[in-house]
Structure formats: C-alpha cells, structure tokens
Design an enzyme around this catalytic site. Sequence first.
Site, mmCIF file in Angstrom:
data_model
loop_
_atom_site.group_PDB
_atom_site.id
_atom_site.type_symbol
_atom_site.label_atom_id
_atom_site.label_comp_id
_atom_site.label_asym_id
_atom_site.label_seq_id
_atom_site.Cartn_x
_atom_site.Cartn_y
_atom_site.Cartn_z
ATOM 1 N N ARG A 164 87.114 41.854 14.607
ATOM 2 C CA ARG A 164 87.256 40.723 15.523
ATOM 3 C C ARG A 164 85.976 39.895 15.501
ATOM 4 N NH1 ARG A 164 86.058 39.588 20.957
ATOM 5 N NH2 ARG A 164 87.637 38.321 22.030
ATOM 6 N N SER A 199 98.548 41.020 22.371
ATOM 7 C CA SER A 199 97.846 41.204 23.637
ATOM 8 C C SER A 199 98.742 40.819 24.810
ATOM 9 C CB SER A 199 96.576 40.347 23.684
ATOM 10 O OG SER A 199 95.628 40.793 22.736
ATOM 11 N N LYS A 212 84.255 39.732 26.074
ATOM 12 C CA LYS A 212 85.145 38.579 26.010
ATOM 13 C C LYS A 212 84.996 37.805 27.312
ATOM 14 C CE LYS A 212 89.917 37.259 24.977
ATOM 15 N NZ LYS A 212 91.326 37.705 24.855
#
Length: 204
Positions: A36, A105, A133
């Site tokens: 990611r 998600s 995040k």
Amino acid sequence: MMIPSICFVTDPAAPQPVVAQAIAAAEGGAGWVQLRDKTLPDAEFAALARTLVEALAPYDVPLIVNDRVAVAIEIGAAGLHIGQSDGDPAAIRRRIGPDMLLGLSIETEAQIAAVPPGIDYLGVGPIHATGSKPDHAAPIGHSGFARIVSRTDLPCLAIGGITATDAPAIRAAGGAGLAVISAISRAPDMARATRTLRNAWSDT
C-alpha cells in the site's frame, strides 16, 4: 486461497524500508503482505511489487496489491484490495478476471448491502483511530465490527489501529483475521511483533 489470520500492510513512512518490513513480517508468520502506497508513481509501485513478489517467494507468502488495478494485472498479483472510492467492484472483478483474489474495504453497516458478487473478503474498519490513514472513516470499535460480520458470509479482516490486544474480541466476533500496519512496521523487532500477533490470535 485461504484468508490468513495475520495480513501485514506495508507502511511507506515507517523507519525501515518496505521490503525489509515485508520480509520481517513473513519471517514472523504473516500469511499475506499487502503493498500500500498512495503516492508512489505506478511504474515505481510496479517495480516495488515485483521485488516484493520475489522476496516473499521463499516464505510462500502471496502479495496483495492495494488499489492499483492495472499494476495488479501487470505483475500477476495474487490479489487486489480496493476501497470504497476505487471504482465499481463488479467492473474491477471483470478487469482482473476470475482467479485473482479481490478484497473490498467496508467502513459502515450500510455498505454491506452494496457488496456485489465476486468479492472474496472484506477489510472492515477502522476499528480504532490510526495515524496510518489520517483520512480514515469514524472508528467502529469491536461492536461495530461484530455487527458487520453478522451481516455477511464473507471472511472479514479487522483493520485500523490493530494490536495483539484486539485479537480475542475480533476472533470472538467471527473475524477471519487481523490486517496490521504500525503494530508491525513501527515495532523495534518486526518479526517478533508479527509472532506476537499470531500467538495472540492462536491463543484466543
């Protein structure tokens, strides 16, 4: 492909390089590594993904690509994980074909109703607020995770500020496992941190 109890998600801002993070997590027993990085250009992301596939091969740990559909197809990734803003999941499934694992998600109970056929697992959270995040949705806690799990037959990985102390509640709620970033990537001994997470899951 089985959904592992521990999925490590790489952290480009952590002290150690992403490849070192991934190898340490694999050594500690993580069943997946998800690459990611929201800012790396596609060409560099693809090159890093190929490096990770090679580095993880001796551990038999598959690489999951986050968000980058074209890169996942290009490198033949084992799986792709997408968020709510990454496009139509059904269309993405058609693009990647039937064999690549596809995760989605989920941040709210309402989003469960819109999950189309072709999704293999859900990443559910954030369980807690997390610095990994900064723009994350509102934390749902263990109770919110349990409610979402109860509304789907898909395997659910808990994500968002996850540590070993979350394992009992997530497993009791019917979760398939833990998706972990900073509890591994920011640990002084990343392999040991991964083993601690695995043991916490196994002991519950």
